[in-house]
Design a protein around this motif. Sequence first.
Motif, PDB file in Angstrom:
ATOM      1  N   LEU A  52      10.234  17.054  -7.113  1.00 58.99           N
ATOM      2  CA  LEU A  52       8.843  16.650  -7.083  1.00 58.99           C
ATOM      3  C   LEU A  52       8.697  15.338  -6.352  1.00 58.99           C
ATOM      4  CD1 LEU A  52       7.761  14.320  -9.435  1.00 58.99           C
ATOM      5  CD2 LEU A  52       8.912  16.004 -10.814  1.00 58.99           C
ATOM      6  N   ASP A  53       7.525  15.154  -5.763  1.00 60.65           N
ATOM      7  CA  ASP A  53       7.182  13.922  -5.069  1.00 60.65           C
ATOM      8  C   ASP A  53       6.184  13.188  -5.953  1.00 60.65           C
ATOM      9  OD1 ASP A  53       6.546  11.885  -3.342  1.00 60.65           O
ATOM     10  OD2 ASP A  53       5.589  13.167  -1.845  1.00 60.65           O
ATOM     11  N   LEU A  54       6.559  11.996  -6.445  1.00 61.48           N
ATOM     12  CA  LEU A  54       5.694  11.260  -7.363  1.00 61.48           C
ATOM     13  C   LEU A  54       4.356  10.902  -6.736  1.00 61.48           C
ATOM     14  CD1 LEU A  54       8.208   8.929  -9.201  1.00 61.48           C
ATOM     15  CD2 LEU A  54       7.144  11.030 -10.027  1.00 61.48           C
ATOM     16  N   VAL A  55       4.312  10.657  -5.426  1.00 64.85           N
ATOM     17  CA  VAL A  55       3.047  10.344  -4.770  1.00 64.85           C
ATOM     18  C   VAL A  55       2.085  11.525  -4.919  1.00 64.85           C
ATOM     19  CG1 VAL A  55       1.926   9.831  -2.556  1.00 64.85           C
ATOM     20  CG2 VAL A  55       4.031   8.656  -3.198  1.00 64.85           C
ATOM     21  N   ASP A  56       2.589  12.745  -4.782  1.00 62.76           N
ATOM     22  CA  ASP A  56       1.735  13.928  -4.953  1.00 62.76           C
ATOM     23  C   ASP A  56       1.119  13.981  -6.346  1.00 62.76           C
ATOM     24  OD1 ASP A  56       2.184  14.892  -2.402  1.00 62.76           O
ATOM     25  OD2 ASP A  56       3.699  16.345  -3.015  1.00 62.76           O
ATOM     26  N   HIS A  57       1.843  13.521  -7.357  1.00 64.61           N
ATOM     27  CA  HIS A  57       1.384  13.617  -8.739  1.00 64.61           C
ATOM     28  C   HIS A  57       0.610  12.390  -9.223  1.00 64.61           C
ATOM     29  CE1 HIS A  57       3.386  17.377  -9.751  1.00 64.61           C
ATOM     30  NE2 HIS A  57       4.329  16.972  -8.909  1.00 64.61           N
ATOM     31  N   LEU A  58       0.849  11.229  -8.627  1.00 69.13           N
ATOM     32  CA  LEU A  58       0.262   9.997  -9.147  1.00 69.13           C
ATOM     33  C   LEU A  58      -0.790   9.357  -8.252  1.00 69.13           C
ATOM     34  CD1 LEU A  58       3.549   8.353 -10.479  1.00 69.13           C
ATOM     35  CD2 LEU A  58       1.852   9.654 -11.777  1.00 69.13           C
ATOM     36  N   VAL A  59      -0.887   9.792  -7.005  1.00 70.77           N
ATOM     37  CA  VAL A  59      -1.796   9.150  -6.051  1.00 70.77           C
ATOM     38  C   VAL A  59      -2.806  10.178  -5.555  1.00 70.77           C
ATOM     39  CG1 VAL A  59      -1.954   7.945  -3.845  1.00 70.77           C
ATOM     40  CG2 VAL A  59      -0.026   7.491  -5.372  1.00 70.77           C
TER      41      VAL A  59
ATOM     42  N   ALA B 113      -6.529   4.227  -0.440  1.00 76.84           N
ATOM     43  CA  ALA B 113      -7.132   3.229  -1.335  1.00 76.84           C
ATOM     44  C   ALA B 113      -6.185   2.812  -2.456  1.00 76.84           C
ATOM     45  CB  ALA B 113      -8.417   3.791  -1.937  1.00 76.84           C
ATOM     46  N   THR B 114      -4.928   3.188  -2.349  1.00 76.05           N
ATOM     47  CA  THR B 114      -3.987   2.972  -3.450  1.00 76.05           C
ATOM     48  C   THR B 114      -2.961   1.895  -3.108  1.00 76.05           C
ATOM     49  OG1 THR B 114      -4.279   5.242  -4.186  1.00 76.05           O
ATOM     50  CG2 THR B 114      -2.325   4.101  -4.981  1.00 76.05           C
ATOM     51  N   TYR B 115      -2.720   1.014  -4.088  1.00 76.11           N
ATOM     52  CA  TYR B 115      -1.759  -0.090  -3.959  1.00 76.11           C
ATOM     53  C   TYR B 115      -0.782  -0.055  -5.122  1.00 76.11           C
ATOM     54  CZ  TYR B 115      -4.937  -2.158  -0.590  1.00 76.11           C
ATOM     55  OH  TYR B 115      -5.716  -2.388   0.506  1.00 76.11           O
ATOM     56  N   TYR B 116       0.374  -0.634  -4.902  1.00 73.31           N
ATOM     57  CA  TYR B 116       1.341  -0.867  -5.972  1.00 73.31           C
ATOM     58  C   TYR B 116       1.298  -2.340  -6.338  1.00 73.31           C
ATOM     59  CZ  TYR B 116       3.305   3.560  -4.320  1.00 73.31           C
ATOM     60  OH  TYR B 116       3.481   4.854  -3.941  1.00 73.31           O
TER      61      TYR B 116
ATOM     62  N   ARG C  93       0.837  -1.194   0.000  1.00 74.74           N
ATOM     63  CA  ARG C  93       0.000   0.000   0.000  1.00 74.74           C
ATOM     64  C   ARG C  93       0.871   1.242   0.000  1.00 74.74           C
ATOM     65  NH1 ARG C  93      -5.299  -0.910   3.458  1.00 74.74           N
ATOM     66  NH2 ARG C  93      -5.697   1.054   2.478  1.00 74.74           N
ATOM     67  N   VAL C  94       0.275   2.343  -0.369  1.00 78.29           N
ATOM     68  CA  VAL C  94       0.943   3.633  -0.239  1.00 78.29           C
ATOM     69  C   VAL C  94       1.049   3.937   1.248  1.00 78.29           C
ATOM     70  CG1 VAL C  94       0.693   6.102  -0.654  1.00 78.29           C
ATOM     71  CG2 VAL C  94       0.136   4.494  -2.457  1.00 78.29           C
ATOM     72  N   ASP C  95       2.235   4.284   1.701  1.00 78.21           N
ATOM     73  CA  ASP C  95       2.459   4.597   3.111  1.00 78.21           C
ATOM     74  C   ASP C  95       2.258   6.090   3.321  1.00 78.21           C
ATOM     75  OD1 ASP C  95       3.250   4.902   5.715  1.00 78.21           O
ATOM     76  OD2 ASP C  95       5.270   4.098   5.427  1.00 78.21           O
ATOM     77  N   THR C  96       1.119   6.445   3.903  1.00 75.10           N
ATOM     78  CA  THR C  96       0.800   7.859   4.093  1.00 75.10           C
ATOM     79  C   THR C  96       1.589   8.496   5.228  1.00 75.10           C
ATOM     80  OG1 THR C  96      -1.065   7.267   5.503  1.00 75.10           O
ATOM     81  CG2 THR C  96      -1.526   7.614   3.168  1.00 75.10           C
ATOM     82  N   THR C  97       2.293   7.687   6.032  1.00 81.28           N
ATOM     83  CA  THR C  97       3.062   8.236   7.147  1.00 81.28           C
ATOM     84  C   THR C  97       4.528   8.468   6.791  1.00 81.28           C
ATOM     85  OG1 THR C  97       3.579   6.037   8.020  1.00 81.28           O
ATOM     86  CG2 THR C  97       1.554   7.087   8.813  1.00 81.28           C
TER      87      THR C  97
END
Length: 103
Positions: free
Chosen positions: A43-50, A55-58, A10-14
């Motif tokens: 740039l932070d790819l999470v900011d642009h892609l998620v 609710a997001t997984y890799y 999962r995307v780690d929001t922490t």
Amino acid sequence: MSMHLSVLGRVDTTSPPLKLPLAAGEVRTGFPSPADDYLEAELDLVDHLVQHPSATYYLRAKGTSMTGAGIYDGDLLIVDRSLEPKSGHIVIMSVDGELTCKS
């Protein structure tokens, strides 16, 4: 041939943002200009892609059935489970207990 997927996590929001260098200028198809060898920003790819981190997984793609859609064996996929699938979308589904990717 089919395409199966393996869950990477999962995307780690922490976690702190991972800032990657963003080169200034456009990508040229000919001889590159030496003047373009500087960074514009980070740039932070999470900011642009998620859009929905909780609710997001890799996933990692395995197989060749989606090459027509630009998805190749070994590609990293970012999957947002909160989106409503619609006609023409690429979806991840479970078939006989295995994840698969189809359009």
